[in-house]
Design an enzyme around this catalytic site. Structure first.
Site, PDB file in Angstrom:
ATOM      1  N   GLU A   1     -12.764   0.557  17.906  1.00 33.98           N
ATOM      2  CA  GLU A   1     -13.736   0.652  16.813  1.00 33.98           C
ATOM      3  C   GLU A   1     -14.973  -0.180  17.129  1.00 33.98           C
ATOM      4  O   GLU A   1     -14.835  -1.266  17.687  1.00 33.98           O
ATOM      5  CB  GLU A   1     -13.088   0.186  15.497  1.00 33.98           C
ATOM      6  CG  GLU A   1     -11.945   1.068  15.065  1.00 33.98           C
ATOM      7  CD  GLU A   1     -11.367   0.695  13.703  1.00 33.98           C
ATOM      8  OE1 GLU A   1     -12.032  -0.042  12.954  1.00 33.98           O
ATOM      9  OE2 GLU A   1     -10.256   1.160  13.396  1.00 33.98           O
TER      10      GLU A   1
ATOM     11  N   ASP B   1      -9.004   6.871   9.202  1.00 31.16           N
ATOM     12  CA  ASP B   1      -9.998   5.864   8.850  1.00 31.16           C
ATOM     13  C   ASP B   1     -10.012   4.752   9.892  1.00 31.16           C
ATOM     14  O   ASP B   1     -10.865   3.888   9.862  1.00 31.16           O
ATOM     15  CB  ASP B   1      -9.697   5.285   7.459  1.00 31.16           C
ATOM     16  CG  ASP B   1     -10.791   4.363   6.955  1.00 31.16           C
ATOM     17  OD1 ASP B   1     -11.967   4.767   6.993  1.00 31.16           O
ATOM     18  OD2 ASP B   1     -10.477   3.238   6.525  1.00 31.16           O
TER      19      ASP B   1
ATOM     20  N   HIS C   1     -13.611   3.415   8.857  1.00 35.35           N
ATOM     21  CA  HIS C   1     -12.832   2.240   8.448  1.00 35.35           C
ATOM     22  C   HIS C   1     -13.361   1.655   7.132  1.00 35.35           C
ATOM     23  O   HIS C   1     -13.767   0.483   7.061  1.00 35.35           O
ATOM     24  CB  HIS C   1     -12.844   1.167   9.540  1.00 35.35           C
ATOM     25  CG  HIS C   1     -11.679   0.225   9.446  1.00 35.35           C
ATOM     26  ND1 HIS C   1     -11.113  -0.386  10.528  1.00 35.35           N
ATOM     27  CD2 HIS C   1     -10.961  -0.217   8.369  1.00 35.35           C
ATOM     28  CE1 HIS C   1     -10.115  -1.164  10.150  1.00 35.35           C
ATOM     29  NE2 HIS C   1      -9.995  -1.075   8.833  1.00 35.35           N
TER      30      HIS C   1
ATOM     31  N   ILE D   1       0.828  -1.207   0.000  1.00 32.74           N
ATOM     32  CA  ILE D   1       0.000   0.000   0.000  1.00 32.74           C
ATOM     33  C   ILE D   1       0.859   1.253   0.000  1.00 32.74           C
ATOM     34  O   ILE D   1       0.611   2.191  -0.762  1.00 32.74           O
ATOM     35  CB  ILE D   1      -0.956  -0.006   1.210  1.00 32.74           C
ATOM     36  CG1 ILE D   1      -1.930  -1.173   1.106  1.00 32.74           C
ATOM     37  CG2 ILE D   1      -1.725   1.314   1.297  1.00 32.74           C
ATOM     38  CD1 ILE D   1      -2.803  -1.383   2.334  1.00 32.74           C
TER      39      ILE D   1
ATOM     40  N   ARG E   1      -3.762   0.979  10.925  1.00 33.77           N
ATOM     41  CA  ARG E   1      -4.337   0.451  12.159  1.00 33.77           C
ATOM     42  C   ARG E   1      -4.180   1.484  13.276  1.00 33.77           C
ATOM     43  O   ARG E   1      -3.139   2.138  13.404  1.00 33.77           O
ATOM     44  CB  ARG E   1      -3.656  -0.857  12.576  1.00 33.77           C
ATOM     45  CG  ARG E   1      -4.028  -2.054  11.714  1.00 33.77           C
ATOM     46  CD  ARG E   1      -5.486  -2.448  11.905  1.00 33.77           C
ATOM     47  NE  ARG E   1      -5.863  -3.626  11.137  1.00 33.77           N
ATOM     48  CZ  ARG E   1      -6.412  -3.593   9.931  1.00 33.77           C
ATOM     49  NH1 ARG E   1      -6.628  -2.430   9.340  1.00 33.77           N
ATOM     50  NH2 ARG E   1      -6.759  -4.712   9.314  1.00 33.77           N
TER      51      ARG E   1
ATOM     52  N   ASP F   1      11.211   2.662   6.373  1.00 34.57           N
ATOM     53  CA  ASP F   1      10.875   1.240   6.390  1.00 34.57           C
ATOM     54  C   ASP F   1      12.172   0.465   6.567  1.00 34.57           C
ATOM     55  O   ASP F   1      12.969   0.358   5.630  1.00 34.57           O
ATOM     56  CB  ASP F   1      10.170   0.822   5.098  1.00 34.57           C
ATOM     57  CG  ASP F   1       9.598  -0.587   5.184  1.00 34.57           C
ATOM     58  OD1 ASP F   1      10.223  -1.443   5.841  1.00 34.57           O
ATOM     59  OD2 ASP F   1       8.521  -0.833   4.615  1.00 34.57           O
TER      60      ASP F   1
END
Length: 344
Positions: free
Chosen positions: A290, A285, A310, A180, A261, A199
């Site tokens: 949640e 999101d 989400h 992503i 997340r 990363d």
């Protein structure tokens, strides 16, 4: 082969599955909620293959299904499968990595544009009747001038209240440069943004090109980026990685975006930064809990936040992708070929 199927799916892409065995659609596949464990145990006791999206495939379910040979989960991470129990039984678990990468990347850019240009705020204001005019009022253009469609120009005009920032020329910090993250970066580059990547699992050679740089430290991204977006799985190393310390390094003009997340973020610390305008804004999101609570500050207090429930991965295209992946993988499994999507 008895195939018990409770996943959401693309009807067209599912057709070849019926050639592979006896398919029983149930649960979410026919619009029903998650199945209770006892019901799932009863219905899968004779199944050879179990395919699901959201049902909890517990140890009890796995051990009760004496004929079970394969478990498939139509998600990018099979968090609802007891992987250890499946391994003990020698049952492979397959999943669908990348199924929603394009969809989520596009949504992430949508969140960036929304908070940078205050699009939801402007939309809500108009829907609430603000900045609107009377239907019968007509503007008169003075002699010698051309028609000017600008709205009122003063400190309270929408032009001033909703003035934002453009993406071109800004630096996007991407934390997590997997499937992503890379797609987000590609779209952002088309907007004319520079990329700063954090990363630890990606090398400079694989990342760096003109306009794209790898940061050795997370702190460098937090200090330098104009927009920061996160694309990480939750692991012991990533849980809470965006800490109060990291948030404190952000520019006062910077924006934080999270469609991965909620657990990767110190949410109370970010709320404080937004509350005191120590950063320009944020778009989410995903959340620490949640569904988001009705009295959450994002909803009740803060005016520099864009929130969605989400839905970054919610498109019909995702169903096409994961159905195609699962069906092709089942063909490989039945033919004794190497599996491409086995979860390790």
């Amino acid at each position: 082969m008895k195939i018990f199927f409770t996943a959401e799916y693309s009807e067209l892409e599912l057709k070849p599955l019926y050639e592979l065995g006896e398919v029983k659609l149930d649960g979410w596949a026919i619009g029903l909620p998650k199945m209770p464990e006892a019901e799932l145990m009863e219905k899968t006791k004779d199944a050879d293959i179990l395919i699901t999206s959201y049902d909890d495939i517990t140890r009890n379910v796995i051990e009760n299904a004496k004929q079970l040979k394969l478990i498939a989960c139509t998600r990018a991470t099979p968090v609802n499968i007891d992987i250890e129990a499946a391994r003990e039984k020698g049952i492979p678990v397959i999943y669908t990595p990348g199924r929603n990468s394009d969809t989520t990347a596009e949504f992430t850019i949508g969140l960036m544009l929304s908070i940078a240009r205050k699009i939801p705020m402007a939309y809500k204001a108009l829907k609430d009747g603000k900045f609107t005019g009377a239907d019968e009022v007509e503007k008169v253009t003075k002699e010698g001038l051309k028609v000017d469609m600008i709205w009122d120009m003063d400190e309270n005009s929408p032009y001033m209240i909703f003035k934002g920032t453009q993406l071109k020329g800004k630096t996007l910090g991407i934390i997590g440069y997997g499937s992503i993250g890379q797609r987000v970066g590609k779209i952002a580059r088309a907007f004319g943004m520079g990329l700063l990547i954090y990363d630890p699992f990606q090398s400079e050679i694989d990342i760096e090109e003109i306009g794209v740089e790898k940061a050795e430290l997370l702190e460098d991204v937090m200090k330098k980026a104009d927009f920061i977006t996160c694309h990480m799985k939750v692991t012991p190393d990533t849980k809470g990685i965006i800490s109060a310390k990291m948030i404190g390094l952000m520019k006062p003009t910077a924006y934080f975006i999270n469609s991965s997340r909620g657990a990767i973020l110190d949410e109370p610390a970010l709320i404080e930064a937004l509350r005191h305008k120590r950063i320009a804004g944020a778009a989410f999101d995903v959340y620490a809990k949640e569904p988001i609570a009705a009295n959450h500050p994002y909803l009740t207090e803060l005016d520099n936040v864009v929130v969605t429930p989400h839905i970054a991965g919610a498109t019909d295209d995702v169903l096409v992708n994961h159905t195609r992946q699962i069906v092709s993988e089942l063909k490989r499994f039945i033919n004794g070929e190497k599996l491409l999507y086995e979860y390790r």
